[in-house]
Design a protein around this motif. Structure first.
Motif, PDB file in Angstrom:
ATOM      1  N   THR A  76       0.876  -0.920   0.657  1.00 34.40           N
ATOM      2  CA  THR A  76       0.378   0.098  -0.023  1.00 34.40           C
ATOM      3  C   THR A  76       1.494   1.413   0.020  1.00 34.40           C
ATOM      4  N   ASN A  77       2.039   0.949   0.520  1.00 34.08           N
ATOM      5  CA  ASN A  77       3.068   2.750   0.920  1.00 34.08           C
ATOM      6  C   ASN A  77       3.778   2.384  -0.729  1.00 34.08           C
ATOM      7  N   GLY A  78       3.216   1.358  -1.788  1.00 30.54           N
ATOM      8  CA  GLY A  78       4.373   1.793  -2.415  1.00 30.54           C
ATOM      9  C   GLY A  78       5.370   0.798  -3.273  1.00 30.54           C
ATOM     10  N   TYR A  79       6.118   1.222  -4.383  1.00 23.29           N
ATOM     11  CA  TYR A  79       6.606  -0.282  -5.185  1.00 23.29           C
ATOM     12  C   TYR A  79       8.817  -0.160  -4.989  1.00 23.29           C
ATOM     13  N   GLU A  80       8.777   0.931  -4.221  1.00 24.29           N
ATOM     14  CA  GLU A  80      10.004   1.387  -4.434  1.00 24.29           C
ATOM     15  C   GLU A  80      10.668   0.715  -3.494  1.00 24.29           C
ATOM     16  N   SER A  81      10.546   0.113  -2.109  1.00 25.11           N
ATOM     17  CA  SER A  81      10.848  -0.445  -1.311  1.00 25.11           C
ATOM     18  C   SER A  81      11.455  -1.770  -1.165  1.00 25.11           C
ATOM     19  N   ILE A  82      12.853  -2.433  -0.736  1.00 22.41           N
ATOM     20  CA  ILE A  82      13.432  -3.062  -1.374  1.00 22.41           C
ATOM     21  C   ILE A  82      14.468  -4.058  -0.541  1.00 22.41           C
ATOM     22  N   THR A  83      14.580  -2.687   0.611  1.00 26.77           N
ATOM     23  CA  THR A  83      15.529  -3.559   1.845  1.00 26.77           C
ATOM     24  C   THR A  83      14.517  -3.189   2.870  1.00 26.77           C
ATOM     25  N   GLY A  84      13.895  -2.748   3.156  1.00 32.03           N
ATOM     26  CA  GLY A  84      12.567  -1.943   4.011  1.00 32.03           C
ATOM     27  C   GLY A  84      12.115  -1.131   3.925  1.00 32.03           C
ATOM     28  N   GLN A  85      11.497  -0.027   4.889  1.00 34.24           N
ATOM     29  CA  GLN A  85      10.791   1.005   5.159  1.00 34.24           C
ATOM     30  C   GLN A  85      11.278   2.090   6.702  1.00 34.24           C
TER      31      GLN A  85
ATOM     32  N   ARG B 164       9.231  -8.378  -3.609  1.00 31.88           N
ATOM     33  CA  ARG B 164       9.243  -7.613  -5.112  1.00 31.88           C
ATOM     34  C   ARG B 164       9.731  -6.432  -5.015  1.00 31.88           C
ATOM     35  N   GLY B 165      11.048  -5.565  -5.412  1.00 32.68           N
ATOM     36  CA  GLY B 165      10.697  -4.151  -5.544  1.00 32.68           C
ATOM     37  C   GLY B 165      11.599  -4.003  -6.454  1.00 32.68           C
ATOM     38  N   PHE B 166      10.867  -2.518  -6.948  1.00 34.64           N
ATOM     39  CA  PHE B 166      11.480  -1.756  -8.352  1.00 34.64           C
ATOM     40  C   PHE B 166      11.801  -0.351  -8.073  1.00 34.64           C
ATOM     41  N   ARG B 167      12.812   0.133  -9.092  1.00 31.76           N
ATOM     42  CA  ARG B 167      13.064   1.924  -8.575  1.00 31.76           C
ATOM     43  C   ARG B 167      14.085   2.150 -10.382  1.00 31.76           C
TER      44      ARG B 167
ATOM     45  N   ILE C  59      15.310  -3.740 -10.089  1.00 28.14           N
ATOM     46  CA  ILE C  59      14.619  -4.978  -9.736  1.00 28.14           C
ATOM     47  C   ILE C  59      15.306  -5.679  -9.306  1.00 28.14           C
ATOM     48  N   ALA C  60      14.737  -6.394  -8.146  1.00 27.05           N
ATOM     49  CA  ALA C  60      14.821  -7.119  -6.517  1.00 27.05           C
ATOM     50  C   ALA C  60      14.287  -7.682  -5.840  1.00 27.05           C
ATOM     51  N   TRP C  61      14.815  -8.856  -5.840  1.00 30.75           N
ATOM     52  CA  TRP C  61      13.551 -10.337  -5.137  1.00 30.75           C
ATOM     53  C   TRP C  61      14.487  -9.552  -3.210  1.00 30.75           C
ATOM     54  N   ASN C  62      14.096  -9.888  -2.180  1.00 31.53           N
ATOM     55  CA  ASN C  62      14.240  -9.769  -0.979  1.00 31.53           C
ATOM     56  C   ASN C  62      13.828 -10.669   0.292  1.00 31.53           C
ATOM     57  N   TYR C  63      14.509 -10.938   0.158  1.00 35.42           N
ATOM     58  CA  TYR C  63      13.742 -12.807   1.363  1.00 35.42           C
ATOM     59  C   TYR C  63      14.512 -13.125   3.085  1.00 35.42           C
ATOM     60  N   GLY C  64      13.486 -12.812   3.839  1.00 32.52           N
ATOM     61  CA  GLY C  64      14.102 -12.930   5.491  1.00 32.52           C
ATOM     62  C   GLY C  64      13.728 -13.821   6.449  1.00 32.52           C
ATOM     63  N   VAL C  65      14.041 -13.975   7.181  1.00 29.99           N
ATOM     64  CA  VAL C  65      13.541 -15.335   8.212  1.00 29.99           C
ATOM     65  C   VAL C  65      14.164 -14.739   9.854  1.00 29.99           C
ATOM     66  N   SER C  66      12.971 -14.181  10.472  1.00 30.71           N
ATOM     67  CA  SER C  66      13.546 -14.264  12.021  1.00 30.71           C
ATOM     68  C   SER C  66      12.996 -14.787  12.574  1.00 30.71           C
ATOM     69  N   LEU C  67      13.524 -14.749  13.973  1.00 29.61           N
ATOM     70  CA  LEU C  67      12.895 -15.031  15.144  1.00 29.61           C
ATOM     71  C   LEU C  67      13.087 -14.588  16.515  1.00 29.61           C
ATOM     72  N   GLN C  68      12.051 -14.308  17.390  1.00 29.64           N
ATOM     73  CA  GLN C  68      12.134 -13.524  18.074  1.00 29.64           C
ATOM     74  C   GLN C  68      11.783 -14.183  19.596  1.00 29.64           C
ATOM     75  N   GLN C  69      12.706 -14.379  20.557  1.00 25.35           N
ATOM     76  CA  GLN C  69      12.912 -15.199  21.593  1.00 25.35           C
ATOM     77  C   GLN C  69      12.306 -14.021  23.262  1.00 25.35           C
ATOM     78  N   GLU C  70      11.492 -14.055  24.130  1.00 21.91           N
ATOM     79  CA  GLU C  70      11.261 -13.206  25.090  1.00 21.91           C
ATOM     80  C   GLU C  70      11.826 -14.599  26.115  1.00 21.91           C
ATOM     81  N   VAL C  71      12.889 -13.730  27.054  1.00 26.44           N
ATOM     82  CA  VAL C  71      13.207 -15.215  28.320  1.00 26.44           C
ATOM     83  C   VAL C  71      13.408 -14.053  29.467  1.00 26.44           C
ATOM     84  N   LYS C  72      12.989 -14.676  30.806  1.00 24.86           N
ATOM     85  CA  LYS C  72      13.691 -14.278  32.012  1.00 24.86           C
ATOM     86  C   LYS C  72      14.669 -14.207  32.503  1.00 24.86           C
TER      87      LYS C  72
END
Length: 892
Positions: free
Chosen positions: A359-368, A638-641, A675-688
């Protein structure tokens, strides 16, 4: 006749019964945790089934309003609400029930303190009341005040924060006793102590008012009749603010972390608020990430002193930089735009790693990175900020945020800065940073009538005049270029923009809305670099229409809309003129599926670029909650600019490199779009850890370019070549971050980053220059407890360690003008000490680059700036030694 009379009597009896019944209805309000429309429906339905005549839940205020008969226990209703999965001020849901809620319903449980697990709660006695205190002295003071007000006995419990009273109701009242307790300095569920009385308490008695001031006791049931209800509405980014809700004069406040990772978002979204920005000098947006491990900030040029951001191992141009969710730092603003958003203007920043929403456009490749300006005012407030460093830089900021009436509010923002000192720490005869001035003014007007009419609107206007001079210390800008003996750089920028965002929420359908955003920008730059001239004009019009609704229920949400972008460019480099108009209508749709433990956001857009052709941009984000403390995220998109090769590479203009563009049948400088494709994976863990919450985040992102405009610095030290990629170009980014609090008021943030960024240049695959493979980060923040005047100290320090970087090939230069293949690794230490004297005055002093590491050979052949080997763009480290600054914040 008798039958008629009987019916009349029966009707009158029923009417009388209803009147009595209605008179016995009582209204009460309770704090209940919820997150979305599904929560609202579940809470209200559960409450009615449990016996409430009427139940209304507000997601914004987190308040459940009940109307009940006198014979219906609100305790039973709240117990049922908790059994349905929603913590409240009386009962807490079981972990199993909470975890089985849909993902969109997972509210922040840690904001609800002192709730016993599995309904182990404190039952309120008839004459038991919530009273704030801290120690044995508080206990003695509270109990004495109660007895002075007529209580036969009083027993205050520090752990439960309650006082139990025994009194003769014919001689006194609970209200009278609680009023007396407030008079001696202790806030309670009925009355608030005056500020002066509270401040005069002994330091050991100063309880935390900001967290629990006027809050209903989470351990004790609190009920009162309310004659009216008040609600507040926030814009789409208000989740990053401290919230304040009003209920009949009672204020409930809750604080949030200065930087937090949103658990609700399917993407990896960090929310940064004003508290984080105050940890450093933060004079503008480029300096707002010194305490953030995700974004790398570096000098890109030893002559103009400009700073650039990098994220996921790639340059700033591949990150979408927006303001108020509107395109901001792009095109001609790429080189200097970070300095156009003053730090004291910023209300919050939202940083998204990887593919952002379509919704915010097509230019974002690595983030916003989205910046929100100051506009939410609890009460009228004017602030003054003064700043100066020890090397001739000074600035002032004035901000005013105020309500015009219940529906209208306004913001005035004024910024001015000047750099006047001839700073040359490495004795090369060149200024380490440019001299100059900037005047920056903005006005924001907000209308909010979502509750009644469903309409809300935001209007903004901004004007900037920025002038800077750089080069050799004896350069005189008043002389004509052809009469100069010294090398100089002059940059004059004028920028004007106006924007509006208007939204409508459909009546009776809070999940359905229509929003329309529009912006016009005029940007002009006139500049010279030695004997080279560069000037440009850019006019941009942007429009975005978004419709949002659901499919059946709130588990299935969708957005659809259309956008339009017009960019008009007119650039001149040396004697060559480059003109083009980019016209880009587009359409998009996005679907959000919320399951029991997962959230899926899938979107796509089609943009019909008049020069780059039709571009299809799909993006997907997926979040899975193994538990509320363990969250996995996946993303792809995918993003392009279109590359603005001159504006985006001005850091290399301060050199004697000849520019060459190897055209490739494209319509933009003869080049094809990126033109570029970006793929990502992340893990968030909360501990005491040490009994306190600690979080660990690990993420990996890969960016693969389908097409790219390469900036080749290696073909020759005297040449800057642009051409389209033929082969592969990729960036691998791995980051792990650990945030924890070893003890009260002390926050620690540790991070490590690894980058592998390579591309196939014309002469083979090479690492991208000026990108360190290894980076380390440490941030420590400590603050003292507030004293009886509300004063406290804050201490912040940040260490950035940067590993070696590949430098462009200069082997064909004479030996004295050659650079090594790799740079040295180095560390930069920043620190700041601040003193809040009260809520109105804050002073701070700090230092940047306290390790005093600087690049000694920042400018190649600095003695002969008009010669063939002169180059000011070979910057990999700071070019200034330690710099100290002082500042003052005053709020009126």
């Amino acid at each position: 006749m008798k039958l008629y009379i009987s019916k009349v009597i029966l009707g009158a009896f029923l009417l009388f019964t209803q009147i009595i019944f209605a008179q016995n209805l009582s209204k009460s309000q309770f704090k209940v945790k919820g997150n979305c429309e599904m929560c609202k429906e579940r809470i209200e339905t559960t409450a009615k089934k449990a016996g409430a005549k009427e139940a209304r839940y507000s997601i914004d205020s987190q308040i459940l309003t009940l109307e009940t008969d006198s014979n219906v226990s609100t305790d039973e209703i709240l117990n049922k609400v908790a059994e349905a999965g929603h913590d409240n001020e009386k009962f807490k849901a079981s972990n199993e029930t909470y975890e089985n809620l849909p993902g969109c319903c997972h509210y922040e449980r840690d904001l609800q303190p002192k709730i016993a697990e599995n309904h182990e709660h404190h039952s309120k006695k008839e004459n038991e009341f919530y009273v704030k205190g801290n120690c044995a002295s508080c206990k003695a003071r509270i109990e004495k005040a109660a007895k002075d007000a007529g209580a036969k006995s009083a027993d205050w419990n520090a752990e439960k924060q309650t006082v139990t009273l025994d009194f003769d109701s014919s001689k006194t009242s609970a209200d009278k006793i609680l009023k007396k307790i407030a008079d001696v300095g202790h806030d309670n569920e009925k009355y608030k102590s005056s500020d002066s009385t509270y401040k005069n308490l002994p330091s050991c008695c100063l309880y935390d008012r900001e967290i629990a001031l006027g809050e209903k006791n989470p351990n004790v049931h609190y009920e009162e009749d309310t004659k009216s209800e008040h609600s507040e509405h926030a814009d789409q980014n208000a989740s990053n603010e401290n919230h304040e809700k009003h209920i009949e004069g009672v204020i409930v406040t809750g604080g949030k972390a200065a930087t937090s990772l949103s658990k609700k978002e399917a993407g990896l979204v960090f929310n940064i608020d004003k508290k984080e920005l105050l940890k450093a000098a933060c004079c503008n947006l480029s300096e707002s990430f010194e305490t953030n491990a995700t974004v790398d900030v570096s000098f890109s040029n030893a002559v103009t002193g400009t700073k650039q951001l990098k994220m996921l191992g790639l340059d700033q141009k591949y990150t979408s930089l927006t303001k108020e969710l509107l395109p901001e730092i792009r095109g001609l603003a790429s080189a200097y735009g970070l300095s156009f958003i003053p730090g004291r203007w910023i209300e919050s920043i939202q940083l998204t790693k990887g593919g952002s929403t379509v919704t915010n456009g097509y230019e974002s490749i690595t983030g916003q990175i989205n910046t929100e300006l100051l506009k939410n005012a609890k009460e009228p407030e004017t602030s003054l900020n003064l700043f100066s460093d020890f090397n001739g830089r000074a600035e002032a900021n004035i901000t005013n945020v105020s309500k015009i009436n219940e529906k209208w509010s306004q913001t005035f923002l004024l910024h001015g800065n000047g750099t006047f000192g001839n700073t040359d720490m490495n004795d090369d005869g060149f200024l380490d940073r440019p001299k100059g001035t900037q005047i920056n003014a903005a006005y924001l007007l907000n209308y909010n009538d979502l509750e009644e009419s469903g309409f809300g609107s935001h209007f903004g206007i901004n004007f900037i005049k920025d002038e800077r001079t750089a080069g050799q210390t004896d350069f005189n800008k008043q002389l004509a270029q052809d009469k100069q003996t010294a090398y100089g750089v002059g940059i004059d920028i004028s920028r004007f923009q106006v924007w509006n965002k208007t939204g409508y929420v459909f009546k009776g359908k809070p999940y359905q809305s229509l929003g329309w955003m529009n912006q016009y920008v005029y940007h002009q730059q006139d500049s010279f670099f030695g004997l080279r001239n560069y000037s440009g004009k850019q006019q941009t019009y942007y429009s975005n229409l978004i419709f949002e609704s659901i499919l059946g229920n709130t588990n299935h949400k969708y957005k659809a809309g259309a956008s339009f972008m017009y960019d008009g460019y007119d650039e001149t480099y040396l004697i060559d003129n480059f003109k083009r108009n980019e016209i880009v209508p587009g359409i998009f749709a996005e679907y959000t599926l919320t399951g029991l433990k997962y959230t899926l956001v899938a979107g796509a857009r089609a943009d019909f670029h008049n020069l780059a052709g039709t571009q299809f941009t799909p993006r997907l984000n997926f979040k899975y909650d193994f538990t509320p403390q363990t969250i996995l995220r996946l993303s792809a998109g995918r993003g392009f600019r279109t590359a603005n090769v001159f504006a985006e590479n001005q850091q290399y203009f301060a050199s004697n490199r000849n520019i060459q563009i190897l055209q490739n049948n494209g319509d933009i400088y003869g080049l094809k779009p990126e033109i570029a494709w970006n793929y990502g994976v992340s893990l968030q863990q909360e501990v005491k850890l040490f009994g306190r919450k600690s979080s660990i985040i690990a993420d990996f992102f890969r960016t693969d370019f389908q097409n790219q405009v390469l900036v080749d610095l290696d073909r020759s030290p005297q040449q800057l070549t642009f051409y389209n990629l033929e082969g592969k170009s990729f960036a691998n980014s791995f980051q792990t971050q650990w945030d924890f609090t070893p003890f009260k008021n002390f926050d620690v943030r540790l991070a490590y980053k690894y980058y592998d960024v390579q591309a196939d240049y014309l002469d083979g695959r090479r690492e991208i220059p000026f990108m360190a493979k290894h980076r380390g980060f440490v941030n420590l923040a400590y603050s003292t407890n507030k004293n009886n005047n509300g004063a406290f100290w804050s201490f912040d320090t940040t260490l950035n360690w940067v590993g070696k970087q590949r430098l462009p090939n200069t082997s064909s230069n004479p030996e004295e003008f050659q650079l090594p293949t790799y740079s040295e690794s180095y560390a930069v230490l920043n620190a700041q000490i601040s003193r809040n004297f009260n809520k109105k005055i804050r002073a701070y002093v700090g230092g940047e680059n306290l390790t005093s590491y600087y690049q000694k050979n920042a400018i190649v052949d600095f003695k002969n700036p008009f010669g063939n080997y002169f180059d000011g763009g070979m910057v990999y480290a700071p070019i200034m030694k330690a710099n100290f600054y002082v500042g003052l914040d005053v709020t009126f």
